[in-house]
Write an enzyme that holds these catalytic residues in place. Structure first.
Site, PDB file in Angstrom:
ATOM      1  N   SER A  57     -22.120 -25.790   6.895  1.00 13.09           N
ATOM      2  CA  SER A  57     -22.376 -24.489   6.346  1.00 13.09           C
ATOM      3  C   SER A  57     -23.742 -24.659   5.470  1.00 13.09           C
ATOM      4  O   SER A  57     -24.435 -23.519   5.223  1.00 13.09           O
ATOM      5  CB  SER A  57     -21.111 -24.087   5.430  1.00 13.09           C
ATOM      6  OG  SER A  57     -20.972 -24.652   4.496  1.00 13.09           O
ATOM      7  N   MET A  82     -21.317 -37.811   6.586  1.00 12.17           N
ATOM      8  CA  MET A  82     -20.386 -38.549   5.817  1.00 12.17           C
ATOM      9  C   MET A  82     -20.653 -40.230   6.530  1.00 12.17           C
ATOM     10  O   MET A  82     -19.580 -40.557   6.594  1.00 12.17           O
ATOM     11  CB  MET A  82     -19.086 -38.008   6.185  1.00 12.17           C
ATOM     12  CG  MET A  82     -18.971 -36.515   5.595  1.00 12.17           C
ATOM     13  SD  MET A  82     -19.193 -36.185   4.087  1.00 12.17           S
ATOM     14  CE  MET A  82     -17.642 -36.770   3.174  1.00 12.17           C
ATOM     15  N   ILE A 128     -22.184 -43.781   5.187  1.00  8.27           N
ATOM     16  CA  ILE A 128     -23.200 -44.764   4.228  1.00  8.27           C
ATOM     17  C   ILE A 128     -24.238 -45.465   4.910  1.00  8.27           C
ATOM     18  O   ILE A 128     -24.212 -45.907   6.175  1.00  8.27           O
ATOM     19  CB  ILE A 128     -22.348 -45.787   3.454  1.00  8.27           C
ATOM     20  CG1 ILE A 128     -21.040 -45.117   2.621  1.00  8.27           C
ATOM     21  CG2 ILE A 128     -23.077 -46.834   2.709  1.00  8.27           C
ATOM     22  CD1 ILE A 128     -20.224 -46.132   2.340  1.00  8.27           C
ATOM     23  N   LEU A 129     -25.533 -45.216   4.454  1.00  7.23           N
ATOM     24  CA  LEU A 129     -26.603 -45.786   5.273  1.00  7.23           C
ATOM     25  C   LEU A 129     -27.108 -47.212   4.473  1.00  7.23           C
ATOM     26  O   LEU A 129     -26.932 -47.425   3.387  1.00  7.23           O
ATOM     27  CB  LEU A 129     -27.851 -44.579   4.858  1.00  7.23           C
ATOM     28  CG  LEU A 129     -27.601 -43.135   5.254  1.00  7.23           C
ATOM     29  CD1 LEU A 129     -28.228 -42.014   4.489  1.00  7.23           C
ATOM     30  CD2 LEU A 129     -27.670 -43.108   6.992  1.00  7.23           C
ATOM     31  N   HIS A 153     -23.957 -33.019  -2.971  1.00  9.40           N
ATOM     32  CA  HIS A 153     -22.767 -33.902  -3.441  1.00  9.40           C
ATOM     33  C   HIS A 153     -21.764 -32.964  -4.113  1.00  9.40           C
ATOM     34  O   HIS A 153     -22.359 -32.278  -5.186  1.00  9.40           O
ATOM     35  CB  HIS A 153     -23.164 -35.000  -4.044  1.00  9.40           C
ATOM     36  CG  HIS A 153     -21.646 -35.735  -4.515  1.00  9.40           C
ATOM     37  ND1 HIS A 153     -21.126 -36.464  -3.415  1.00  9.40           N
ATOM     38  CD2 HIS A 153     -21.038 -35.783  -5.605  1.00  9.40           C
ATOM     39  CE1 HIS A 153     -19.878 -36.890  -3.808  1.00  9.40           C
ATOM     40  NE2 HIS A 153     -19.640 -36.713  -5.250  1.00  9.40           N
ATOM     41  N   GLU A 188     -27.716 -47.039  -3.742  1.00  2.00           N
ATOM     42  CA  GLU A 188     -26.335 -46.808  -4.318  1.00  2.00           C
ATOM     43  C   GLU A 188     -25.903 -45.510  -4.004  1.00  2.00           C
ATOM     44  O   GLU A 188     -26.864 -44.429  -4.296  1.00  2.00           O
ATOM     45  CB  GLU A 188     -26.386 -47.005  -5.713  1.00  2.00           C
ATOM     46  CG  GLU A 188     -24.915 -47.417  -6.504  1.00  2.00           C
ATOM     47  CD  GLU A 188     -25.023 -47.762  -7.881  1.00  2.00           C
ATOM     48  OE1 GLU A 188     -23.924 -47.671  -8.426  1.00  2.00           O
ATOM     49  OE2 GLU A 188     -26.154 -47.910  -8.454  1.00  2.00           O
ATOM     50  N   ASP A 197     -24.590 -41.661  -3.857  1.00  2.00           N
ATOM     51  CA  ASP A 197     -24.437 -40.673  -4.877  1.00  2.00           C
ATOM     52  C   ASP A 197     -25.238 -40.948  -6.204  1.00  2.00           C
ATOM     53  O   ASP A 197     -24.738 -40.532  -7.333  1.00  2.00           O
ATOM     54  CB  ASP A 197     -22.855 -40.328  -5.226  1.00  2.00           C
ATOM     55  CG  ASP A 197     -22.388 -39.773  -3.740  1.00  2.00           C
ATOM     56  OD1 ASP A 197     -23.109 -39.346  -2.889  1.00  2.00           O
ATOM     57  OD2 ASP A 197     -21.184 -40.215  -3.723  1.00  2.00           O
TER      58      ASP A 197
END
Ligand code: GAR
Length: 208
Positions: A13, A90, A92-93, A109, A143, A145
């Site tokens: 969305s 969703m 983690i990179l 976020h 790190e 967020d």
């Protein structure tokens, strides 16, 4: 004209809000592609209907985060992105991925960072007795967020709220906040100094 690539994992969305604002406000940019790590992400159908290129890179098919990110990078870079927007993505990179897109990758976020990084933000905010909640758009750094904050939106936490009711109130604000922040990035209106992000024209970076 700049290229925006949007990464999603599900409903999409926020991606829809970006696509719509980009067209309605005639940004000097286009959403060049929507990329998902899940083939069943509902947002892919919206993008296809709009004639936007889509790609799926399934994380389950890769043995390591590094090999997944390398393939994801290939799929993204095929569209020469000036801006990479994580919209409910969703995963983690890896540091290499984050470095590759440093300064042009942003995320939304569903909390007032630095409070409630990670998952399940609305339940945790209610359980903590918070009276306000909200959303944050920030640059992505290693790190999770923790990147420099571009803009935040606040909403009240109301008596009787459930994670679902609070989430809906926050999401409605995300749909205003994220396109606004992205447009600033497209228009080169953001100045970053350490953790401080300033909108050059002084437009409000807090949405109340
Ligand atoms: C949004 O609330 C977004 O803030 C959140 O997932 C939702 C995606 O909704 N993102 C995160 O939790 C990232 N850690 P959408 O797919 O409808 O845009």
């Amino acid at each position: 004209m700049k290229n925006i690539v949007v990464l999603i994992s599900g409903r999409g969305s926020n991606m829809e809000a970006i696509v719509q604002a980009c067209a309605a406000e005639r940004w000097n940019a286009r959403v060049a592609a929507v990329v998902s790590n899940r083939p069943d992400a509902a947002g892919l159908a919206f993008a296809r209907e709009r004639g936007i290129a889509t790609a799926v890179v399934e994380h389950t098919r890769f043995a390591s985060r590094e090999s997944f990110d390398a393939e994801l990078m290939r799929a993204i870079d095929a569209h020469a992105p000036d801006v990479l927007a994580l919209a409910g993505f969703m995963r983690i990179l890896t540091p290499g991925f984050v470095e590759h897109y440093r300064g042009r990758m942003v995320n939304v976020h569903p909390s007032l960072l630095p409070a409630f990084t990670g998952l399940d933000t609305h339940r945790r905010a209610i359980e903590a007795g918070c009276k306000v909640a909200g959303a944050t758009v920030h640059f992505v750094v290693n790190e999770v967020d923790h990147g420099p904050i571009i803009a935040q939106a606040v909403v009240p936490v109301l008596p009787g709220d459930t994670p679902e009711t609070l989430s809906a109130r926050v999401l409605a604000r995300e749909h205003q906040l994220y396109p606004r922040a992205l447009r600033w990035l497209v228009d080169d209106l953001l100045e970053v100094d350490g953790r401080q992000v300033r909108q050059r024209r002084g437009e409000p970076q807090l949405l109340t």
